[in-house]
Design an enzyme around this catalytic site. Structure first.
Site, PDB file in Angstrom:
ATOM      1  N   HIS A 189      19.340  62.062 137.733  1.00 36.81           N
ATOM      2  CA  HIS A 189      20.684  62.559 138.034  1.00 36.81           C
ATOM      3  C   HIS A 189      20.833  63.992 137.530  1.00 36.81           C
ATOM      4  O   HIS A 189      20.062  64.446 136.683  1.00 36.81           O
ATOM      5  CB  HIS A 189      21.753  61.681 137.385  1.00 36.81           C
ATOM      6  CG  HIS A 189      21.713  61.731 135.889  1.00 36.81           C
ATOM      7  ND1 HIS A 189      20.779  61.039 135.151  1.00 36.81           N
ATOM      8  CD2 HIS A 189      22.456  62.421 134.990  1.00 36.81           C
ATOM      9  CE1 HIS A 189      20.949  61.282 133.863  1.00 36.81           C
ATOM     10  NE2 HIS A 189      21.970  62.132 133.733  1.00 36.81           N
ATOM     11  N   ASP A 235      23.936  66.168 135.644  1.00 44.83           N
ATOM     12  CA  ASP A 235      25.101  65.712 134.876  1.00 44.83           C
ATOM     13  C   ASP A 235      26.420  65.966 135.610  1.00 44.83           C
ATOM     14  O   ASP A 235      26.700  67.080 136.080  1.00 44.83           O
ATOM     15  CB  ASP A 235      25.143  66.417 133.513  1.00 44.83           C
ATOM     16  CG  ASP A 235      24.092  65.863 132.550  1.00 44.83           C
ATOM     17  OD1 ASP A 235      23.636  64.721 132.748  1.00 44.83           O
ATOM     18  OD2 ASP A 235      23.743  66.584 131.589  1.00 44.83           O
ATOM     19  N   HIS A 295      17.501  65.257 135.899  1.00 44.73           N
ATOM     20  CA  HIS A 295      16.702  64.704 134.801  1.00 44.73           C
ATOM     21  C   HIS A 295      16.859  63.192 134.801  1.00 44.73           C
ATOM     22  O   HIS A 295      17.727  62.639 135.476  1.00 44.73           O
ATOM     23  CB  HIS A 295      17.130  65.303 133.464  1.00 44.73           C
ATOM     24  CG  HIS A 295      18.591  65.147 133.163  1.00 44.73           C
ATOM     25  ND1 HIS A 295      19.542  65.994 133.686  1.00 44.73           N
ATOM     26  CD2 HIS A 295      19.260  64.237 132.425  1.00 44.73           C
ATOM     27  CE1 HIS A 295      20.734  65.615 133.267  1.00 44.73           C
ATOM     28  NE2 HIS A 295      20.607  64.546 132.506  1.00 44.73           N
ATOM     29  N   ARG A 336      25.056  65.751 122.963  1.00 47.55           N
ATOM     30  CA  ARG A 336      25.037  66.700 124.065  1.00 47.55           C
ATOM     31  C   ARG A 336      26.309  67.524 124.101  1.00 47.55           C
ATOM     32  O   ARG A 336      27.401  66.981 123.879  1.00 47.55           O
ATOM     33  CB  ARG A 336      24.899  65.929 125.391  1.00 47.55           C
ATOM     34  CG  ARG A 336      24.654  66.810 126.610  1.00 47.55           C
ATOM     35  CD  ARG A 336      24.686  65.990 127.895  1.00 47.55           C
ATOM     36  NE  ARG A 336      26.056  65.704 128.306  1.00 47.55           N
ATOM     37  CZ  ARG A 336      26.392  64.904 129.304  1.00 47.55           C
ATOM     38  NH1 ARG A 336      25.446  64.290 129.997  1.00 47.55           N
ATOM     39  NH2 ARG A 336      27.651  64.713 129.631  1.00 47.55           N
TER      40      ARG A 336
END
Ligand SMILES: [Fe+2]
Length: 329
Positions: free
Chosen positions: A130, A132, A280, A297
């Protein structure tokens, strides 16, 4: 002096990085594969960076799409301060919230709410390849992921370069894809058995957007095969079967091994990726191991993508992902 006439976007990026490195000879940039990934050394991310260092890191990021750092043991505050040198930060996650006391940080734990199925073994995540938050009309420009608790083996992350993937397509298929848009949304995949909490969260914060299948990178001008597999559910205007089979073809193509890099985490590792030109995949093997895994993150506020045909993305449902300090939570 010769002007850089007729340089391709890739050559311009190489030139920009060379110029940036001339001003920061102490900063090393070591590529990790042919098309994606570079390891950056010679900087201490706990300290404010100079403008020249920021430029070298940004130039390396634009060329290599994901950059890695080692032995950077940052606190939450230092993580936010480092990230903020590259743009405004979003709230941790528009659907799944943020770390208590740190609105800009999202906790990526082994078992997190974004993956919640409920009981074992259904706690296995469904997160595959995917980009983000592409369900938002302005997906994040970049993501900065920091490893804290890392298993001794397993749990590697992979990224793929969606510019290289685009460039490897036939001219005929590129021309067709240039005309298409796809619908991106947060929803569990077919066959998943999400918890009531998960369903409530995504119903309260429904995000649906239409993005072009081929977007233009806002900084480099490169064309991108913008096909976030986890969120892109269908191609507008095609029959269901046409859409499904074409997406399967594109997803398989986009993650061919030569477009990818695989990163082995250590405590203190940081991965900083351009979220506009990469996808990723979260590792699945950690669920076959007893080790814990904890990362954090931050994400940079992104712009609304523009297609190769000049048309911009459209919000179908939900709000843009804004800066953390302007958010409601
Ligand atoms: Fe992700």
């Amino acid at each position: 002096m010769n002007a850089p006439l007729n340089l391709s976007p890739r050559q311009l990026l190489q030139q920009r990085l060379q110029d940036a490195q001339t001003a920061t000879p102490h900063v090393t940039v070591n590529p990790q594969s042919a098309h994606i990934g570079a390891l950056i050394g010679g900087v201490d991310l706990r300290q404010p960076l100079t403008a020249a260092e920021v430029n070298t890191i940004r130039s390396a990021l634009l060329q290599w799409k994901v950059v890695f750092f080692r032995e950077q043991h940052l606190s939450h505050e230092q993580h936010v301060a480092f990230s903020s040198q590259f743009g405004e930060l979003t709230i941790g996650h528009p659907v799944f919230g943020h770390v208590d006391g740190h609105p800009e940080l999202y906790s990526i734990a082994k078992y997190r709410r974004a993956n919640s199925y409920g009981s074992e073994p259904e706690r296995r995540p469904w997160t595959g390849w995917h980009t983000d938050v592409t369900a938002a009309v302005n997906p994040p420009a970049g993501s900065i992921l920091r490893g804290v608790t890392i298993p001794p083996y397993g749990g590697d992350t992979q990224w793929t370069n969606l510019v290289a993937a685009y460039e490897a397509l036939s001219e005929q298929l590129k021309a067709f894809l240039n005309t298409l848009r796809g619908e991106h949304r947060f929803s569990p995949p077919a066959g998943a058995n999400p918890t009531a909490e998960y369903l409530e969260l995504i119903q309260q914060n429904t995000l649906v957007s239409q993005h072009p299948l081929i977007t233009l990178h806002p900084e480099t001008g490169e064309k991108i095969l913008f096909i976030s597999p986890g969120f892109l559910k269908s191609i507008s205007g095609l029959h269901t079967r046409e859409s499904r089979v074409l997406l399967e073809l594109l997803w398989e193509h986009a993650v061919r091994s030569e477009f990818t890099v695989r990163f082995k985490w250590e405590p203190g590792s940081i991965a900083f990726w351009d979220n506009r030109s990469t996808a990723h995949v979260a590792p699945q093997d950690i669920f076959d191991l007893e080790f814990d895994r904890q990362l954090y993150r931050s994400t940079l506020v992104g712009t609304v993508p523009v297609g190769a045909d000049g048309r911009t993305s459209i919000s179908v449902q939900g709000n843009p992902v804004l800066a953390a300090h302007g958010a409601a939570f």
